[in-house]
Design a protein around this motif. Structure first.
Motif, mmCIF file in Angstrom:
data_model
loop_
_atom_site.group_PDB
_atom_site.id
_atom_site.type_symbol
_atom_site.label_atom_id
_atom_site.label_comp_id
_atom_site.label_asym_id
_atom_site.label_seq_id
_atom_site.Cartn_x
_atom_site.Cartn_y
_atom_site.Cartn_z
ATOM 1 N N ASP A 109 0.821 -4.456 3.678
ATOM 2 C CA ASP A 109 1.747 -3.734 2.805
ATOM 3 C C ASP A 109 2.673 -2.798 3.578
ATOM 4 N N CYS A 110 2.129 -2.084 4.585
ATOM 5 C CA CYS A 110 2.965 -1.109 5.295
ATOM 6 C C CYS A 110 3.039 -1.348 6.801
ATOM 7 N N CYS B 115 -1.168 3.735 3.077
ATOM 8 C CA CYS B 115 -0.481 3.405 1.829
ATOM 9 C C CYS B 115 -1.421 3.034 0.674
ATOM 10 N N THR C 141 -9.439 0.130 2.243
ATOM 11 C CA THR C 141 -8.054 0.332 1.839
ATOM 12 C C THR C 141 -7.345 1.021 2.999
ATOM 13 N N CYS C 142 -6.076 0.789 3.097
ATOM 14 C CA CYS C 142 -5.267 1.391 4.146
ATOM 15 C C CYS C 142 -5.167 2.895 3.909
ATOM 16 N N CYS D 248 -2.431 -3.743 8.086
ATOM 17 C CA CYS D 248 -2.154 -3.707 6.651
ATOM 18 C C CYS D 248 -0.884 -4.512 6.392
ATOM 19 N N GLY E 186 -2.995 0.226 0.481
ATOM 20 C CA GLY E 186 -2.985 -1.223 0.330
ATOM 21 C C GLY E 186 -4.343 -1.825 0.653
ATOM 22 N N ASP E 187 -4.577 -3.038 0.149
ATOM 23 C CA ASP E 187 -5.866 -3.684 0.394
ATOM 24 C C ASP E 187 -5.717 -5.099 0.948
ATOM 25 N N ALA E 188 -4.527 -5.452 1.443
ATOM 26 C CA ALA E 188 -4.294 -6.764 2.040
ATOM 27 C C ALA E 188 -4.131 -6.590 3.548
#
Length: 61
Positions: free
Chosen positions: A44-45, A10, A6-7, A42, A12-14
């Motif tokens: 997401d961010c 943030c 995970t990031c 990441c 995030g996991d994408a």
């Protein structure tokens, strides 16, 4: 692209991977071709969570 991470920024996991157009080369070999940098980012961010080189053997003497 799937990661078991995970990031840290943030949560995030994408993630995706991207390459830089400027190669990394040894400092004492200005004319060397070098190797590409691969960034894991990441989605997401935008945090860069990893930087690695594509072919580390190109950095050896």
């Amino acid at each position: 692209m799937d990661y078991d991470k995970t990031c840290h920024n943030c949560g995030g996991d994408a993630f995706t991977e991207a390459m830089d157009h400027i190669n990394l080369r040894p400092m004492d070999k200005k004319m060397a071709i070098g190797t590409e940098k691969v960034y894991t980012i990441c989605l997401d961010c935008g945090e860069v969570v990893s930087i690695k080189v594509n072919d580390p053997t190109k950095l050896r003497d």
